[in-house]
Design a protein around this motif. Sequence first.
Motif, PDB file in Angstrom:
ATOM      1  N   GLY A  65      37.674  39.912  43.424  1.00  0.00           N
ATOM      2  CA  GLY A  65      39.055  39.904  43.848  1.00  0.00           C
ATOM      3  C   GLY A  65      39.436  38.812  44.807  1.00  0.00           C
ATOM      4  N   ALA A  66      40.672  38.312  44.616  1.00  0.00           N
ATOM      5  CA  ALA A  66      41.262  37.349  45.538  1.00  0.00           C
ATOM      6  C   ALA A  66      41.665  38.073  46.818  1.00  0.00           C
ATOM      7  N   PRO A  67      41.891  37.348  47.908  1.00  0.00           N
ATOM      8  CA  PRO A  67      42.236  38.001  49.176  1.00  0.00           C
ATOM      9  C   PRO A  67      43.592  38.695  49.153  1.00  0.00           C
ATOM     10  N   SER A  68      44.453  38.379  48.169  1.00  0.00           N
ATOM     11  CA  SER A  68      45.768  39.010  48.083  1.00  0.00           C
ATOM     12  C   SER A  68      46.250  38.956  46.635  1.00  0.00           C
ATOM     13  N   LEU A  69      47.291  39.729  46.325  1.00  0.00           N
ATOM     14  CA  LEU A  69      47.899  39.661  45.001  1.00  0.00           C
ATOM     15  C   LEU A  69      48.523  38.284  44.820  1.00  0.00           C
ATOM     16  N   GLN A  70      48.346  37.717  43.623  1.00  0.00           N
ATOM     17  CA  GLN A  70      48.792  36.350  43.415  1.00  0.00           C
ATOM     18  C   GLN A  70      49.455  36.195  42.057  1.00  0.00           C
ATOM     19  N   SER A  71      50.331  35.193  41.954  1.00  0.00           N
ATOM     20  CA  SER A  71      50.893  34.839  40.661  1.00  0.00           C
ATOM     21  C   SER A  71      49.790  34.223  39.794  1.00  0.00           C
ATOM     22  N   TRP A  72      50.107  34.002  38.535  1.00  0.00           N
ATOM     23  CA  TRP A  72      49.105  33.448  37.620  1.00  0.00           C
ATOM     24  C   TRP A  72      48.641  32.065  38.083  1.00  0.00           C
ATOM     25  N   ALA A  73      49.598  31.219  38.453  1.00  0.00           N
ATOM     26  CA  ALA A  73      49.238  29.870  38.898  1.00  0.00           C
ATOM     27  C   ALA A  73      48.425  29.920  40.183  1.00  0.00           C
ATOM     28  N   GLN A  74      48.813  30.785  41.107  1.00  0.00           N
ATOM     29  CA  GLN A  74      48.072  30.915  42.358  1.00  0.00           C
ATOM     30  C   GLN A  74      46.665  31.437  42.110  1.00  0.00           C
ATOM     31  N   ALA A  75      46.530  32.383  41.192  1.00  0.00           N
ATOM     32  CA  ALA A  75      45.214  32.951  40.876  1.00  0.00           C
ATOM     33  C   ALA A  75      44.300  31.892  40.269  1.00  0.00           C
ATOM     34  N   ARG A  76      44.836  31.058  39.397  1.00  0.00           N
ATOM     35  CA  ARG A  76      44.047  29.983  38.803  1.00  0.00           C
ATOM     36  C   ARG A  76      43.617  28.974  39.863  1.00  0.00           C
TER      37      ARG A  76
END
Length: 244
Positions: A65-76
């Motif tokens: 998991g990433a440190p926070s919920l993210q948009s698709w672009a942010q997650a990539r």
Amino acid sequence: MKTLLTFALTALALAAQATAIPGQGTWQGTLQARNLQGQAVALDSAQAAFFYDSVLDVTWLRQAGAPSLQSWAQARDWAGGLQVGGWDDWRLPTTLDTGFPGCSLVTYNGGDCGYNVPTGGPGEYSELAHLFQVTLGNLPGYTTAGQFRGWEGQGTSWGLANTAGFTGLQPGNYWSGSGVTGNANYAWSYHFGLGMQSLNEKGVPMQALALRDGDVLSAVPEPSTWAMAGAGVLLLGWLRRRRA
């Protein structure tokens, strides 16, 4: 700039939070744990930083998991910017788009959009679905006949019941790194609570998991390799001194 992810202070605490169900899924036979140096360790070791999946030939981060919920672009960007141990080639999981016309028709057995999606081997359908349904052995909310398993069983008899040695897995939607054919505004995702694969607008905040191709163990030189390299350097130095 790469983001350095460390495990030194939190490995023990995170390991204690994991829920592993022996005998459920294939994880005990197909996952192999590695520490930050890429060395093999026990699956339940507090030093485990990576899990290599010998079926898909990919390495997952143990701390999911990433440190926070993210948009698709942010997650990539998050996955691509990670540096864990000596590796910086992380990515989001992929989904094979079979050309199914959107998600107007949710399937329960065999489609790429819905429940019980086929998993197969490398490159087939969804690495997220394979992790959830095969490796961890978790059941989606609907049977292949389209029967709902009931809310009272969510998280126990179905849903995210088994996390094996992973830490931080949540029963929510996780981004796939794969966009949707014919629609640039949408990307694939997989819900770790419902066991459902679907499409979502890329701007929606979601969870993210990171993995890389191959095994980090194979990328670490064997002791004999280091010894041979050292011997070669010494020999080269001796020859240069002799010529001088």
